[in-house]
Scaffold this active site. Sequence first.
Site, mmCIF file in Angstrom:
data_model
loop_
_atom_site.group_PDB
_atom_site.id
_atom_site.type_symbol
_atom_site.label_atom_id
_atom_site.label_comp_id
_atom_site.label_asym_id
_atom_site.label_seq_id
_atom_site.Cartn_x
_atom_site.Cartn_y
_atom_site.Cartn_z
ATOM 1 N N GLY A 33 0.823 -1.206 0.000
ATOM 2 C CA GLY A 33 0.000 0.000 0.000
ATOM 3 C C GLY A 33 0.851 1.247 0.000
ATOM 4 O O GLY A 33 2.056 1.190 -0.209
ATOM 5 N N ASN A 34 0.200 2.372 0.196
ATOM 6 C CA ASN A 34 0.947 3.636 0.261
ATOM 7 C C ASN A 34 0.319 4.563 1.294
ATOM 8 O O ASN A 34 -0.713 4.243 1.872
ATOM 9 C CB ASN A 34 1.017 4.285 -1.133
ATOM 10 C CG ASN A 34 -0.359 4.614 -1.674
ATOM 11 O OD1 ASN A 34 -1.078 5.430 -1.117
ATOM 12 N ND2 ASN A 34 -0.751 3.941 -2.755
ATOM 13 N N ARG A 35 0.975 5.684 1.521
ATOM 14 C CA ARG A 35 0.583 6.579 2.617
ATOM 15 C C ARG A 35 -0.415 7.658 2.216
ATOM 16 O O ARG A 35 -0.612 8.619 2.951
ATOM 17 C CB ARG A 35 1.817 7.274 3.191
ATOM 18 C CG ARG A 35 2.768 6.354 3.900
ATOM 19 C CD ARG A 35 3.881 7.171 4.544
ATOM 20 N NE ARG A 35 5.024 6.343 4.892
ATOM 21 C CZ ARG A 35 5.079 5.588 5.977
ATOM 22 N NH1 ARG A 35 4.067 5.568 6.829
ATOM 23 N NH2 ARG A 35 6.151 4.861 6.208
#
Length: 237
Positions: A33-35
């Site tokens: 995932g990412n932020r």
Amino acid sequence: ERPDALRRDLVGRKILVSAGGTREPLDPVRFLGNRSSGKQGYAIARLAAQRGAEVTLIAGYTADLADPAALEVIRIRTAGELKEAVDKAAVAAEAVVMAAAVADFRPSTIADSKIKKGADEPDTIPLTRNEDILAGLVRSRRDGDLPNTSVIVGFAAETGDAHGDVLTHARSKLARKGCDLLVVNAVGEGKAFEVDHNDGWLLGADGSETALEYGSKALMASRVLDALVSLLERGGA
Ligand code: CTP
Ligand code: CA
């Protein structure tokens, strides 16, 4: 601060906004995932609705943001789901704003059961490139498949590196993507991700370059929509 909240310059316009991050499953309990917090895309969707637009928001994972009132929200999990949803909704949209943080890669296979430590543990994760949704929209429009879509907006979070500074990278990204407007966030320590303020540039396919001075995401949203409205009023880039 919502300086342009009362401007009703998007009445009757159909706008598609994607926001938040995608997650690419690795096994039943893990993902890449990412932020992305989704805050910038949500701010744009909310303000566009306040300015009168008919907004469809395609939302990935966000920092627990409440759905903006009075607009259609479609939930997606992976980049593949996002592409399907965007391609479908883009047909009716006069403007598409791709604020979502799309995973560039997904694990090439998804394990059916939880990956365990021990003899069978992997030491690498093979990855497969996800399709570029934004570039796909630009291609579809060029091929005549999106006759209603006159404005396509991309986002880029850039840092400088050995190959060039933020603006240099952003200019080549705009050229590579072929969108009409690229919203560039200069990222570095404490900038852009998970915070309430950004700074960067708005780059137009016409060569225009406008600095987006440090301001709230609501202010950034109003700048982006101002640029989008002027492109819409010109009938596209
Ligand atoms: N984007 C997309 N589909 C992807 C990746 C990105 O539509 N598979 C969109 C993003 O929503 C954003 C724009 O493309 O509007 C730029 O994303 P960015 O990650 O900066 O661009 P990339 O081409 O993936 O370049 P990089 O290698 O720097 O990540
Ligand atoms: Ca990327």
